[in-house]
Design an enzyme around this catalytic site. Structure first.
Site, PDB file in Angstrom:
ATOM      1  N   SER B  53      40.739  39.236  36.811  1.00 61.27           N
ATOM      2  CA  SER B  53      41.516  39.830  35.726  1.00 61.27           C
ATOM      3  C   SER B  53      42.310  38.719  35.050  1.00 61.27           C
ATOM      4  CB  SER B  53      42.461  40.915  36.266  1.00 61.27           C
ATOM      5  OG  SER B  53      43.096  41.577  35.196  1.00 61.27           O
ATOM      6  N   GLU B  54      42.276  38.688  33.712  1.00 64.34           N
ATOM      7  CA  GLU B  54      42.814  37.546  32.958  1.00 64.34           C
ATOM      8  C   GLU B  54      44.281  37.255  33.254  1.00 64.34           C
ATOM      9  OE1 GLU B  54      42.139  38.826  28.951  1.00 64.34           O
ATOM     10  OE2 GLU B  54      43.975  39.995  28.845  1.00 64.34           O
ATOM     11  N   ASN B  55      45.018  38.299  33.670  1.00 63.52           N
ATOM     12  CA  ASN B  55      46.443  38.113  33.924  1.00 63.52           C
ATOM     13  C   ASN B  55      46.730  37.564  35.320  1.00 63.52           C
ATOM     14  OD1 ASN B  55      45.473  40.716  34.649  1.00 63.52           O
ATOM     15  ND2 ASN B  55      47.560  41.392  35.002  1.00 63.52           N
ATOM     16  N   SER B  95      44.027  30.931  35.110  1.00 64.17           N
ATOM     17  CA  SER B  95      43.148  32.074  34.875  1.00 64.17           C
ATOM     18  C   SER B  95      42.200  31.811  33.704  1.00 64.17           C
ATOM     19  CB  SER B  95      43.994  33.324  34.588  1.00 64.17           C
ATOM     20  OG  SER B  95      43.158  34.448  34.466  1.00 64.17           O
TER      21      SER B  95
END
Lengths: 227, 223
Positions: B53-55, B95
């Site tokens: 997940s990008e976060n 990320s």
């Protein structure tokens, strides 16, 4: 004695000038330094440029700062949310300027500022409207866009714990932009749940070394983060 | 062209199941916001698939029970999630290095249009007055080793979302590797779209007519 501890968020933000560029950490509400943003609203500086992933949710935090008419420009990757009505209305009325930046370019431009990089070539956005007017280069057959660093006067971030030298640890996905933004600002201000004695934080797990933190404020466990 | 279609389009769950089936054991995958989120429901328990997940999550787990929601543990859509044993948290710079640097095996994205040269448009319809938002879509498009698109084949008024060249603002150039629609699964090749599988009752010729494109069949014929 080196102590970056300030007794209140308002004291920590007393010198923010009109026209300042202010980075605000957080992705959605995770890592959003709500108490610092509240203090910035109270502090009264105007004509601000806000650099943050989103452009505010609901009526608190960055949305409240926008609603108070204190923001001239927003630099972000994803302003449109189900509850971004404050930004949406100001944007449609032409009352706030938007610079839309792909998320990876946003964080890398911030990182570049903190790391002393004068610019970098990124493949992200190449050939799209978000690269229009920007210098490009083909390297080994692949297209890249020249992007420049984003510096800030002030960064507002949120961590879990800090010591008085400004070393910090974070919690889960609330880390996000925090350590990067802290490196890119002249003054970086962190809110944490608690300030602990030197030596308490495991040096192997410090995600933000104190050199990047100017001021820390303990605000307790934020009840509003869950809102 | 107005005759009743003789084919039976796949449901969104059937589309998601096809994608899940094509993800190999051990793959690192980023599932985009929107329709692709359904894919997570179809991942086989017999495979270890690492969700990014990008976060700042690698090894993202499913939605928590209502009494176990943690506001500091959310996904890219800002919804509460969990972390699997073996999962890790990291900052945004790392990320996006994973995304942009070619470290993800697959990104699954929704789209408005995919062109036969692999271009994708999925972040803006360019309509005046719309609030533009791009997030991490452009980084996934350029960075993931394979980009799968999951979308309806046709717009509500019957226009093909597979196109010769995108007319909406682009997200990335030449990056889509495969498209899963409710009518077909297609690879993007140097010669345009090559059909891997068709929904029941649909022929290659009929799909080409609906799409307004010349299509070929792959050497991996489906059902």
């Amino acid at each position: 004695m080196l102590s970056k501890v300030r007794t209140s968020a308002l004291e920590a933000l007393a010198d923010v000038a009109d026209g300042a560029t202010v980075m605000v950490g957080g992705f959605g509400n995770a890592g959003m330094p709500m108490e610092l943003v509240d203090a910035l609203i109270e502090q009264g500086s105007r004509d601000l440029t806000i650099v943050s992933n989103n452009a505010g949710n609901g009526t608190t935090g960055v949305a409240a700062l926008l609603a108070a008419g204190r923001v001239r420009k927003v630099v972000c990757s994803f302003p449109r949310q189900s509850d971004s009505f404050v930004f949406d209305e100001l944007y449609r009325a032409g009352k706030v300027e938007l610079e839309l930046v792909p998320q990876g370019n946003l964080v890398e431009r911030i990182r570049a500022a903190g790391a002393g990089i004068g610019g970098f070539f990124t493949p992200t956005g190449y050939g799209t409207p978000l690269a229009e007017g920007k210098e490009t280069r083909v390297i080994d057959g692949k297209g890249y866009v020249l992007e420049y660093p984003i510096h800030a006067d002030v960064a507002l971030i949120k961590g879990r714990l800090a010591d008085r030298w400004g070393n910090m640890v974070f919690r889960k996905t609330a880390r996000n932009f925090g350590p990067i933004m802290a490196s890119a600002a002249k003054v970086s201000v962190a809110q944490v749940e608690e300030i602990v004695e030197l030596g308490t934080l495991d040096p192997e797990t410090i995600a933000l070394p104190g050199i990047f933190v100017s001021r820390v404020v303990a605000v307790g466990k934020s009840a509003r983060a869950a809102a | 062209m107005t005759q009743t279609p003789s084919y039976i389009a796949w449901t969104r769950d059937q589309m998601a199941a096809r994608i899940a089936n094509d993800i190999e054991d051990g793959a690192v995958v980023n599932i985009g916001i929107g329709m692709p989120e359904l894919v997570a429901n179809h991942l086989s328990p017999n495979k270890e698939i690492l969700l990014h997940s990008e976060n700042g999550i690698l090894g993202m787990g499913p939605k928590p029970a209502a009494d176990a929601v943690d506001p500091d543990l959310i996904n890219a859509g800002k919804q509460p999630v969990t972390l699997l044993d073996g999962g890790a948290f990291f900052d945004h710079s790392l990320s996006f290095a994973m995304m942009r640097g070619g470290h993800l095996d697959i990104a699954i994205l929704g789209a408005f249009q995919v062109a036969e040269n692999g271009d994708i448009a999925n972040w803006s319809t360019g309509k005046p007055g719309a609030i533009p938002a791009v997030g991490g879509a452009m980084d996934l498009a350029v960075g993931a080793r394979q980009v799968f698109v999951m979308m309806e084949h046709l717009t509500k008024d019957g226009q093909s979302k597979l196109v010769h060249r995108c007319t909406y603002p682009l997200t990335g150039l030449g990056c889509v590797t495969r498209v899963y629609t409710d009518l077909a699964v297609l690879d993007v090749t140097a010669d345009g779209f090559a059909v891997r599988e068709l929904c029941p009752g649909l022929t290659l010729e009929a799909l080409a007519a609906l799409s307004g494109l010349a299509l070929t069949a792959t050497s991996h014929p489906g059902v």
